[in-house]
Design a protein around this motif. Structure first.
Motif, short mmCIF file in Angstrom:
data_model
loop_
_atom_site.label_atom_id
_atom_site.label_comp_id
_atom_site.label_asym_id
_atom_site.label_seq_id
_atom_site.Cartn_x
_atom_site.Cartn_y
_atom_site.Cartn_z
N ARG A 241 0.90 -1.03 0.08
CA ARG A 241 0.18 -0.11 -0.03
C ARG A 241 0.90 1.21 0.10
N PRO A 242 0.55 2.34 -0.53
CA PRO A 242 1.25 3.66 -0.51
C PRO A 242 1.96 3.85 0.83
N ARG A 243 1.01 3.63 1.85
CA ARG A 243 1.72 4.04 3.15
C ARG A 243 2.92 3.25 3.55
N GLU A 244 3.27 2.09 2.91
CA GLU A 244 4.11 1.31 3.25
C GLU A 244 5.31 1.70 2.19
N LEU A 245 5.20 2.67 1.27
CA LEU A 245 6.46 2.76 0.66
C LEU A 245 7.01 4.10 0.89
N SER A 246 8.21 4.20 0.34
CA SER A 246 9.15 5.51 0.66
C SER A 246 8.69 6.50 -0.26
N GLY A 247 9.14 7.87 -0.06
CA GLY A 247 8.67 8.83 -0.96
C GLY A 247 9.13 8.58 -2.40
N GLY A 248 10.26 8.27 -2.52
CA GLY A 248 10.86 8.10 -4.01
C GLY A 248 10.08 6.85 -4.74
#
Lengths: 494, 239
Positions: free
Chosen positions: B144-151
């Motif tokens: 999910r997006p919240r598990e990803l870093s900004g990059g």
């Protein structure tokens, strides 16, 4: 495609959505339970109302009685249209009377007296199956003859009464002898017959004794009462008028309304489970009733049973053509019970409207929660529009969301409602135990052993449909709001 | 390829009018990597929104391949955004309920009906996976997006912008929220796309260094193009 995916994800990740589902579910379940129970009551009541009434009744409009019922029935039979549709007919003589019980518990009350011919009355239906004696249910033609047990009781009672009377006469005779000459020493008392000690003479057989009074079939509630539970003892049915006991019925005779009375012997009970009938009706032989009222050959109504009740309207019209000119009224049983049936259906309609408010409340919940979700999702809506989603598409996400909530809520509610309805008696018992109230639903009022329920698939379907439509309708406003969001402003929304 | 002619745009908040663009002209050439620089409030983002038909100008025209696109019907503009333009934003703008892969597939889901989607699901999925591999996210498909870093989020956003094979990529400060190294990686990814696939890119940025690496830099000031400077121009060094 994205609409379905998003809608599904929003459903799974928003616990607020669960609140909507629960409120729709409770509304649907309540409506189904209440409708089923009320439907159960009203079909049962209708059954019972119909119980003693035949499909069609021909009555006199003013004088109350008319003569030559046989001739009229012959006329109906000779009409080809009617003969094809009429299954059975019987003549009935109804009047009011006063019941005086002669048993151990004195019992005086006004009753509805109905003179019938048991054989032809049984063919009309709603009579034979309500009789309590198995012999009479099998052969209703003999319903007014006391069976052996009843006859023995009657005989014993008469013998006892005879002995009592003789004892009293002897005492009176003794006092009469003593009084004129008080100066003389008292004579030794003559032997007083010791009544009950002496064995009663064996009752002669029924066929040797034609002078037994005519039989009467008494409403069950007239002869029994249900003693409520006292001091931990369970409620109990007490019989106050045994088979074989004699009763006196007083009514009026002829046009001068002279009081007349006769003695009858209770031969059976009739239990329709409709308290109005059971606590008022007494059936006696038609010809005997006509004789004591001095109205030989006159009846108050002809009752007709149809082969197919759906044709009642046409039959009534034809009968009216035949009998209106001679001053007779023709009605179906529903017309006779019209006001009551109308009241039931109005009551049910109003209750439905009120209960539907519950679902409307659920609808406002959906409105509020959806508005919140739209605000929360403003940026996502902007993203979707930047990716090429149309206004209509965004709107459909929320409409589909409302539809999904409605469908899921209605489905769960239907399951809950049907399970509840199905187990309502167990639930009532459980609640009664928990609250310590005993029976919540008082059986002595209705004589029901179980709470009647009647689940109508059409009704369940309508309730479901209504709930789903409400859910969708109330999501229209938030959905429109989402559709109208300006993409740039939505993207900047923090 | 993409032309803006005399664009005017004024934002209105209650009675206060804020003119953002005042007669802006711009021509984006096919296959070029154009960066737009300027102070905050100079109208960079607004220009990008107008070019990508997310908003409509008060006055002026936007043309794509010589055809006017700013006054098209809503459904045609929706289609343009879906098929012809790809958007990248400073704050990535991924949908939080969906996995990275589903986010990348979103433009495809929007353009396909349920049946069309079910029929071509496998092929579309494969393409999305290839794209994610290309942006270096093959190990994050189901996060999910919240598990990803900004990059990683920005890479997913780039893959999403590319899934429908757009002709123009519109990037609104794609490195604005990233650290320098990550920002450089993202820009080099954009350079790859520009060079290898011939993708036309219009990028708004504050970072001079990153702007300097692009084919052409356009500077906005007070709602107009101040200096359409060639990359080799000496002006750039002074700014």
């Amino acid at each position: 495609m994205y609409k379905l995916l998003l809608c599904w994800r929003y459903l799974r990740t928003r616990y607020l959505a669960m609140v909507c589902i629960v409120s729709v579910m409770l509304g649907v379940a309540t409506l189904i339970v209440v409708n089923s129970v009320m439907g159960g009551f009203s079909t049962k009541l209708k059954d019972r109302l119909h119980g003693l009434l035949s499909d069609i009744v021909i009555e006199e409009r003013q004088a109350g009685t008319f003569d030559d019922p046989e001739g009229k029935m012959a006329r109906i039979r000779s009409d080809p249209f009617l003969a094809e549709r009429v299954e059975a007919m019987t003549a009935v003589h109804e009047t009011f009377a006063m019941l005086i019980g002669e048993g151990a518990i004195p019992n005086t009350r006004p009753v509805h007296l109905i003179g019938i011919d048991p054989k032809s009355r049984a063919l009309i239906g709603g009579f034979q199956e309500f009789l309590q004696s198995e012999r009479n249910r099998a052969d209703p033609a003999r319903a007014f003859e006391p069976d052996d047990e009843a006859y023995r009781r009657y005989w014993n009672e008469q013998m006892l009464r005879d002995q009592e009377r003789r004892k009293e006469e002897a005492l009176e005779a003794m006092q009469a002898v003593q009084e004129p000459d008080p100066g003389l020493p008292p004579a030794p008392p003559p032997p007083v017959p010791s009544g009950p000690a002496k064995p009663l003479p064996e009752a002669p057989s029924w066929h040797d004794r034609p002078h037994v009074p005519h039989g009467a079939i008494v409403g069950y509630a007239l002869s029994h009462y249900r003693r409520p539970a006292v001091d931990g003892q369970p409620p109990e049915e007490v019989c106050t008028l045994q088979r074989g006991e004699s009763i006196v019925l007083t009514t009026v005779k002829g046009t001068k309304l002279t009081p007349v009375y006769d003695r009858f012997i209770v031969t059976d009970y009739v239990k329709t489970e409709m308290s109005e009938y059971d606590s008022n009706y007494i059936f006696v032989p038609l010809e005997h009733l006509q004789r004591i009222r001095g109205m030989e050959g006159r009846v108050t109504s002809i009752q007709i049973k149809l082969k197919d009740y759906r044709e009642a309207k046409a039959v009534v019209e034809r009968l009216q053509q035949l009998f209106e000119p001679v001053g007779l009224d023709v009605k179906t049983w529903e017309e006779k019970q019209g006001p009551l049936l109308a009241a039931i259906s109005i009551e049910k309609g109003i209750l439905n409207v009120l209960l539907f408010m519950i679902i409307a409340v659920a609808g406002f919940g959906i409105l509020a929660i959806f508005t919140m979700i739209v605000v929360e999702k403003t940026r996502d809506i902007g993203i979707l529009k930047a990716l090429g989603a149309s206004n209509g598409g965004v709107m459909k996400i929320f409409l589909a969301y409302g539809l999904l909530l409605g469908v899921v809520g209605a489905a769960l509610g239907s399951v809950l409602g049907l399970v509840f309805t199905h187990n309502i008696n167990e639930i009532e018992k459980f609640l009664g135990k928990v609250t310590g109230q005993g029976e919540i639903f008082n059986r002595s009022i209705y004589y029901f052993d179980r709470i009647p329920t009647d689940i109508q698939p059409m009704n369940v379907l309508l309730v479901n449909l209504g709930a789903i439509v409400v859910a969708v309708l109330f999501s229209v406003l938030p959905a429109l709001r989402a559709a109208m969001l300006h993409p740039v402003r939505a993207l900047r929304f923090e | 390829m993409l032309t803006a002619i005399n664009l005017h745009k004024t934002y209105r908040k209650d009675a206060i009018l804020t003119p953002v663009l005042r007669g802006l002209d711009l021509e984006v050439l096919p296959g070029e990597f154009l960066s737009i620089v300027g102070m905050s409030g100079s109208g960079k983002s607004t220009l990008l929104h107008l070019l990508g038909t997310l908003d409509r100008p008060d006055e002026g025209e936007v043309r794509f391949d010589g055809k006017r696109i700013d006054d098209l019907r809503a459904d045609k503009r929706d289609r343009l955004r879906n098929e012809t333009f790809g958007f990248i934003f400073q704050f990535y703008h991924l949908l939080p309920e969906l996995t990275a892969l589903e986010n990348v597939l979103m433009p495809q889901m929007i353009s396909h009906s349920v049946l069309g989607w079910l029929g071509r699901r496998r092929a579309l999925r494969r393409r999305a996976e290839e794209l994610m591999e290309r942006v270096g996210l093959s190990h994050r498909l189901h996060h999910r997006p919240r598990e990803l870093s900004g990059g990683e989020m920005q890479r997913a956003a780039i893959a999403r912008a590319l899934i429908n094979r757009p002709r123009v990529l519109l990037a609104d400060e794609p490195t604005g929220n990233l650290d320098e190294d990550t920002g450089r990686e993202i820009v080099s990814l954009l350079h790859d796309l520009n060079r290898q696939d011939g993708l036309t890119i219009v990028m708004v940025t504050h970072n001079r260094e990153i702007a300097a690496g692009t084919d052409r830099v356009v500077r906005l000031h007070a709602g107009r193009v101040e200096s359409p400077i060639a990359l080799s121009s000496p002006f750039l060094a002074e700014t």
